[in-house]
Write an enzyme that holds these catalytic residues in place. Structure first.
Site, mmCIF file in Angstrom:
data_model
loop_
_atom_site.group_PDB
_atom_site.id
_atom_site.type_symbol
_atom_site.label_atom_id
_atom_site.label_comp_id
_atom_site.label_asym_id
_atom_site.label_seq_id
_atom_site.Cartn_x
_atom_site.Cartn_y
_atom_site.Cartn_z
ATOM 1 N N CYS A 121 0.855 -1.193 0.000
ATOM 2 C CA CYS A 121 0.000 0.000 0.000
ATOM 3 C C CYS A 121 0.887 1.238 0.000
ATOM 4 O O CYS A 121 1.639 1.476 0.950
ATOM 5 C CB CYS A 121 -0.914 -0.003 1.227
ATOM 6 S SG CYS A 121 -1.933 1.480 1.382
ATOM 7 N N PHE A 122 0.815 2.030 -1.053
ATOM 8 C CA PHE A 122 1.664 3.210 -1.152
ATOM 9 C C PHE A 122 1.193 4.331 -0.232
ATOM 10 O O PHE A 122 1.985 5.170 0.182
ATOM 11 C CB PHE A 122 1.709 3.694 -2.606
ATOM 12 C CG PHE A 122 2.417 2.742 -3.521
ATOM 13 C CD1 PHE A 122 3.799 2.719 -3.572
ATOM 14 C CD2 PHE A 122 1.716 1.857 -4.313
ATOM 15 C CE1 PHE A 122 4.472 1.836 -4.406
ATOM 16 C CE2 PHE A 122 2.370 0.975 -5.147
ATOM 17 C CZ PHE A 122 3.754 0.967 -5.196
#
Length: 277
Positions: A121-122
Site C-alpha cells: 500500500c503506497f
C-alpha cells in the site's frame, strides 16, 4: 526495471504526503467554511444539527486516521527471517516483490520478508499482510465514508454560498470544467473553484476506497490474498468464510467497527506458515 522501481519508490513517498495534505484540507474546509456557512448562527435552533454534523465528521476522521496509524504500527514483516531465501521459480511478482514459499514474499520496497502478503500500500508506505489487514480494511471504510460525507457537505456549501442548484444531474458533471473557465474569466472566486475541485477528489478517493474494501473483504472471506489471485492460485479453503473473517477481524469485531483498537490476537509466524502448507 530500474526506472520502474524508481517510480514506485517515488510513489511510496508522495502518496502518504498526498493523504495527509488531503486530510488537512478536508479538516480546514469543514470547520472554517462548511459549518459556519451552512449553520451561520450556532445559537439558533440549528445548534443541535451543528453539533451532530461536527461529531459525525470527527468520528469518521478519527477512525480513518486511527486505522491508518494502526496499519503502519503493525507491519506484516517476518521478524525471525534475517536471510532472504532464493526466489521461487514460479514467482510472477517480478517488479516489487519476490515470492518465496508458504505465502511469504520479499518486498523490494520494504526490504523485508512479508508474511501472507496481500499487496504493497503506497498510501501507508508498507505492505498489507497477516497483522494489519483488518486495519487496512477499516481504513478504507472510514476514508470512503469521510470523503463521501465531505462531498455532501461540499455540495451543501456551494448551494448555500453560491446558489448552485444540483437538481440537474448534469450540474455535477459539468461543474469543474465550467468552474475552471469562469475562474479564468474572473467570474468566480478561487475558493469556489477549489471546493469544486475537492468535490471530485473526495468522490474519486471515496469510490476507490470503497472498491478496495469490497475486494479485500471478499478475498478475506475466501481465505485468499491479492498476490495469490494474481498468480492464479485457487486456494483450497479448508475453513468456512465466517472463520476466515474471524481470523482477520477477531471475535470482538464490533469494537473494531467503532474504535481503531486491536481486536484479534496476532498469531505466531510459525502458525501462519503452517496454515499456508
Amino acid at each position: 526495471m530500474f526506472t520502474r522501481m524508481l517510480k514506485l519508490r517515488l510513489l511510496n513517498a508522495v502518496a502518504p504526503a498526498y493523504f495527509f495534505t488531503a486530510t488537512a484540507v478536508t479538516f480546514i474546509l469543514h470547520f472554517c467554511f462548511f459549518v459556519p456557512t451552512i449553520f451561520p448562527n450556532p445559537y439558533t435552533s440549528l445548534k443541535g444539527s451543528t453539533i451532530i454534523h461536527t461529531v459525525v465528521f470527527l468520528f469518521l476522521m478519527f477512525n480513518a486516521l486511527g486505522n491508518y496509524m494502526m496499519t503502519i504500527k503493525y507491519p506484516a514483516e517476518s521478524t525471525n527471517e534475517t536471510v532472504v531465501p532464493v526466489c521461487s521459480p514460479h514467482c510472477s511478482d517480478k517488479v516489487d516483490a519476490h515470492y518465496l514459499l508458504n505465502g511469504r514474499h520479499f518486498c523490494k520496497l520494504c526490504k523485508k520478508v512479508i508474511l501472507k502478503r496481500d499487496h504493497h500500500c503506497f498510501f501507508t508506505g508498507n505492505c498489507i499482510g497477516n497483522k494489519n489487514m483488518r486495519y487496512f480494511i477499516m481504513f478504507c471504510i472510514y476514508t470512503s465514508c469521510t470523503c463521501l460525507y465531505s462531498l455532501v457537505l461540499g455540495v451543501a456549501f456551494l448551494t448555500v454560498e453560491y446558489s448552485i442548484s444540483f437538481e440537474n444531474p448534469l450540474t455535477f458533471l459539468t461543474l469543474l470544467p465550467l468552474s475552471i473557465g469562469y475562474f479564468f474569466m474572473g467570474t468566480i472566486s478561487g475558493l469556489q473553484l477549489f471546493v469544486a475541485l475537492m468535490l471530485y477528489v473526495w468522490l474519486g478517493i471515496g469510490l476507490v476506497c470503497a472498491g478496495f474494501c469490497c475486494q479485500q473483504v471478499l478475498l478475506v472471506a475466501r481465505g485468499q490474498t491479492w498476490c495469490q489471485m494474481q498468480r492464479g492460485e485457487l486456494v483450497e479453503n479448508r475453513s468456512p468464510w465466517r472463520a476466515n473473517l474471524s481470523d482477520v477481524f477477531g471475535t470482538r469485531w464490533i469494537v473494531g467497527l467503532i474504535l481503531p483498537v486491536q481486536t484479534v490476537e496476532i498469531c505466531s509466524e510459525n502458525t501462519d506458515v503452517l496454515k499456508q502448507d
